[in-house]
Design an enzyme around this catalytic site. Structure first.
Site, mmCIF file in Angstrom:
data_model
loop_
_atom_site.group_PDB
_atom_site.id
_atom_site.type_symbol
_atom_site.label_atom_id
_atom_site.label_comp_id
_atom_site.label_asym_id
_atom_site.label_seq_id
_atom_site.Cartn_x
_atom_site.Cartn_y
_atom_site.Cartn_z
ATOM 1 N N TYR A 1 -12.479 -51.735 -17.899
ATOM 2 C CA TYR A 1 -12.505 -51.442 -19.343
ATOM 3 C C TYR A 1 -13.916 -51.578 -19.891
ATOM 4 O O TYR A 1 -14.195 -51.124 -20.996
ATOM 5 C CB TYR A 1 -11.508 -52.354 -20.074
ATOM 6 N N LYS B 1 -1.213 -53.199 -4.403
ATOM 7 C CA LYS B 1 -1.081 -53.603 -5.808
ATOM 8 C C LYS B 1 -0.175 -54.821 -5.861
ATOM 9 O O LYS B 1 0.977 -54.778 -5.435
ATOM 10 C CB LYS B 1 -0.505 -52.453 -6.628
ATOM 11 N N LYS C 1 -5.708 -53.966 -6.358
ATOM 12 C CA LYS C 1 -5.501 -54.326 -7.764
ATOM 13 C C LYS C 1 -4.617 -55.551 -7.851
ATOM 14 O O LYS C 1 -3.606 -55.589 -7.152
ATOM 15 C CB LYS C 1 -4.821 -53.132 -8.440
ATOM 16 N N ARG D 1 0.176 -54.158 -20.513
ATOM 17 C CA ARG D 1 1.564 -53.890 -20.919
ATOM 18 C C ARG D 1 1.688 -53.922 -22.438
ATOM 19 O O ARG D 1 2.500 -53.200 -23.005
ATOM 20 C CB ARG D 1 2.510 -54.869 -20.224
ATOM 21 N N SER E 1 -6.678 -55.452 -16.939
ATOM 22 C CA SER E 1 -6.763 -55.847 -18.347
ATOM 23 C C SER E 1 -6.968 -57.342 -18.542
ATOM 24 O O SER E 1 -7.815 -57.756 -19.334
ATOM 25 C CB SER E 1 -5.504 -55.377 -19.072
ATOM 26 N N LYS F 1 8.270 -57.391 -11.548
ATOM 27 C CA LYS F 1 8.151 -56.230 -10.678
ATOM 28 C C LYS F 1 8.058 -56.660 -9.214
ATOM 29 O O LYS F 1 7.532 -55.948 -8.367
ATOM 30 C CB LYS F 1 6.931 -55.384 -11.099
ATOM 31 N N GLU G 1 0.193 -51.930 4.053
ATOM 32 C CA GLU G 1 0.336 -50.984 2.937
ATOM 33 C C GLU G 1 -0.747 -49.899 2.997
ATOM 34 O O GLU G 1 -0.475 -48.713 2.836
ATOM 35 C CB GLU G 1 0.199 -51.714 1.585
HETATM 36 C C1 PBG Z 1 1.798 -49.438 -14.235
HETATM 37 C C2 PBG Z 1 0.385 -49.851 -14.309
HETATM 38 C C3 PBG Z 1 -0.019 -51.140 -14.635
HETATM 39 C C4 PBG Z 1 -1.406 -51.124 -14.668
HETATM 40 C C5 PBG Z 1 -1.837 -49.834 -14.345
HETATM 41 N N1 PBG Z 1 -0.698 -49.041 -14.103
HETATM 42 C C6 PBG Z 1 0.757 -52.340 -15.009
HETATM 43 C C7 PBG Z 1 1.910 -52.765 -14.230
HETATM 44 O O1 PBG Z 1 2.012 -52.528 -13.026
HETATM 45 O O2 PBG Z 1 2.783 -53.368 -14.845
HETATM 46 C C8 PBG Z 1 -2.217 -52.332 -15.003
HETATM 47 C C9 PBG Z 1 -3.595 -52.123 -15.441
HETATM 48 C C10 PBG Z 1 -4.215 -53.275 -16.130
HETATM 49 O O3 PBG Z 1 -3.670 -54.384 -16.245
HETATM 50 O O4 PBG Z 1 -5.335 -53.060 -16.615
HETATM 51 N N2 PBG Z 1 2.202 -48.509 -13.366
#
Ligand code: PBG
Length: 332
Positions: free
Chosen positions: A320, A201, A256, A211, A282, A225, A241
C-alpha cells in the site's frame, strides 16, 4: 568459505566510512519497478473516501481511480492490483456478481486500460468481495466446497482476461485452481495472460484492515478461512503448494503475508528460482503507518521493510506504500 577473516586484515567498517561507499557496495536495491500498488474501487461512490483501519489509503470511485492511476504512473509505478468494493445488495451466497460482465471490476479494467494502455493490471480471482458470507468460495454443507468453487473461479478468470487484465491473480487457495484456469485461458485463446498465483497464502489476522476496506469483515463475522488458507505453523507445505501451482501453469508465485514470512519467500526463491512476489498486507502496512504517523517510528521503517523483502528474494512487492516509496526513492 574457509578463508580466515581476522582483524585488522578485515575491518568491516572500512566500507562504511561514507554514504557513497555504503551505496557502492550495497547488495540489494529497491526500485519503482519492484513495487505494485493495490487499489480499492468502490461502487456508487463520489470521489474518494478514507479507510479507517488503513491510514492514508483511500477507496476510489470508478472515475476518480483514473486520476490516481495517472498519478501513479507519474510517480513511477507501472503495476496496480485492483480490488472491488461492491454494493451489499449485490452480494449473495454464490457471489454471482463476480460473473456479471459489466460489474464494477470489469468496467474499471476497461476504462483504465482505455486511458492508460501501458499500465499492468493485476486482477484478483476469489469470491469474497461478492459473497454475503465473506468466504472466497461457495459453501455447501457448512464447508467451502473446492470443486464447485473452481467452476466459478474459471469463469471469473475468463471474464477478467476478456476485460483486459494482464495478470490474473487467484487469491482463493482452492486446490487445483491454477490448472483449471490455465486450461480455460488456453482454450479461450488467452495464451499470454499471466497467472500470478497466491501460492503460499497463510490464514492470517494481518488481513483485518483489508477486510474492512472491501466490507467483507462484517459478513465473515469472525469466521475463519482455515479450511483453505495455510496454517502459519507450516513451511514444507509452502513448498508443496508452490510446486503444484508451478506445474499447473503459474508464471509467478506469491507469498502472503510478507514480513512474518520472509523465511518462506527466501526458501521459495532458492528452491524454485521462478518469479516470486510478496504481499506486504494491510495489517503490516497499517501497523507501520500508524506508528509513523504517531511519531513512534521513523518514516524510514517503510523503506527498510520493503528492502527486507528484496533481500529475502522477492522480485516485486505488493504494498500500500508503493506510491509514496516510489516518490521517495526516485527523488533521492
Ligand atoms: C481475498 C484477499 C484477501 C487479501 C487479498 N485478497 C483477504 C483474505 O484472504 O481474507 C488480503 C490483502 C491484505 O490484507 O492487504 N481473496
Amino acid at each position: 568459505m574457509n578463508v580466515k577473516r581476522n582483524f585488522p586484515n578485515s575491518r568491516l567498517r572500512r566500507l562504511r566510512t561514507s554514504d557513497n561507499l555504503i551505496k557502492l557496495v550495497s547488495e540489494t536495491s529497491l526500485s519503482s519497478n519492484d513495487l505494485i500498488q493495490p487499489l480499492f474501487i468502490k461502487e456508487n461512490l463520489k470521489g474518494t473516501e478514507p479507510i479507517d483501519s488503513m491510514p492514508n489509503i483511500l477507496r476510489f470511485s470508478a472515475e476518480s481511480v483514473l486520476d490516481e492511476v495517472e498519478d501513479l504512473l507519474n510517480s513511477g509505478i507501472n503495476s496496480i492490483a485492483l480490488f472491488p468494493v461492491i454494493e451489499e445488495s449485490k452480494k449473495d451466497d454464490h457471489g454471482k456478481e463476480a460473473l456479471n460482465n459489466s460489474n464494477l471490476i470489469c468496467e474499471s479494467i476497461q476504462s483504465i486500460k482505455k486511458r492508460f494502455p501501458e499500465i499492468i493490471i493485476i486482477a484478483d480471482v476469489a469470491l469474497d468481495p461478492y459473497t454475503n458470507h465473506g468466504h472466497d468460495g461457495i459453501i455447501k454443507d457448512n464447508y467451502v466446497d473446492n470443486d464447485l468453487t473452481l467452476d466459478v473461479l474459471k469463469s471469473q478468470s475468463i471474464l477478467l482476461a476478456e476485460s483486459g487484465a494482464d495478470i490474473i491473480a487467484p487469491s482463493d487457495m482452492m486446490d487445483g485452481r491454477i490448472g483449471v484456469i490455465r486450461k480455460a485461458l488456453e482454450e479461450a485463446n488467452y495464451k499470454n495472460t499471466i497467472l500470478l498465483s497466491y501460492a503460499a497464502k497463510y490464514n492470517s489476522k494481518f488481513y483485518g484492515p483489508f477486510r474492512d476496506a472491501v466490507n467483507s469483515a462484517g459478513n465473515l463475522a469472525g469466521a475463519s478461512k482455515s479450511s483453505y488458507q495455510m496454517s502459519f505453523h507450516n513451511k514444507n507445505e509452502a513448498i508443496h503448494e508452490v510446486a503444484m501451482d508451478i506445474s499447473e501453469g503459474a508464471d509467478i508465485v506469491m507469498i502472503k503475508p510478507g514480513m512474518p514470512y520472509l523465511d518462506i519467500i527466501s526458501l521459495v526463491k532458492d528452491t524454485f528460482k521462478v518469479p516470486t512476489f510478496a504481499y506486504q498486507v494491510s495489517g503490516e502496512y497499517s501497523m507501520l503507518k500508524l506508528a509513523i504517523n504517531k511519531g513512534w517510528l521513523d518514516e524510514n521503517v517503510m523503506l527498510e521493510s520493503l528492502v527486507g523483502f528484496k533481500r529475502a528474494g522477492a522480485d516485486a512487492v505488493l504494498t500500500y506504500a508503493a506510491k509514496e516509496i516510489s516518490k521517495e526513492i526516485t527523488s533521492k
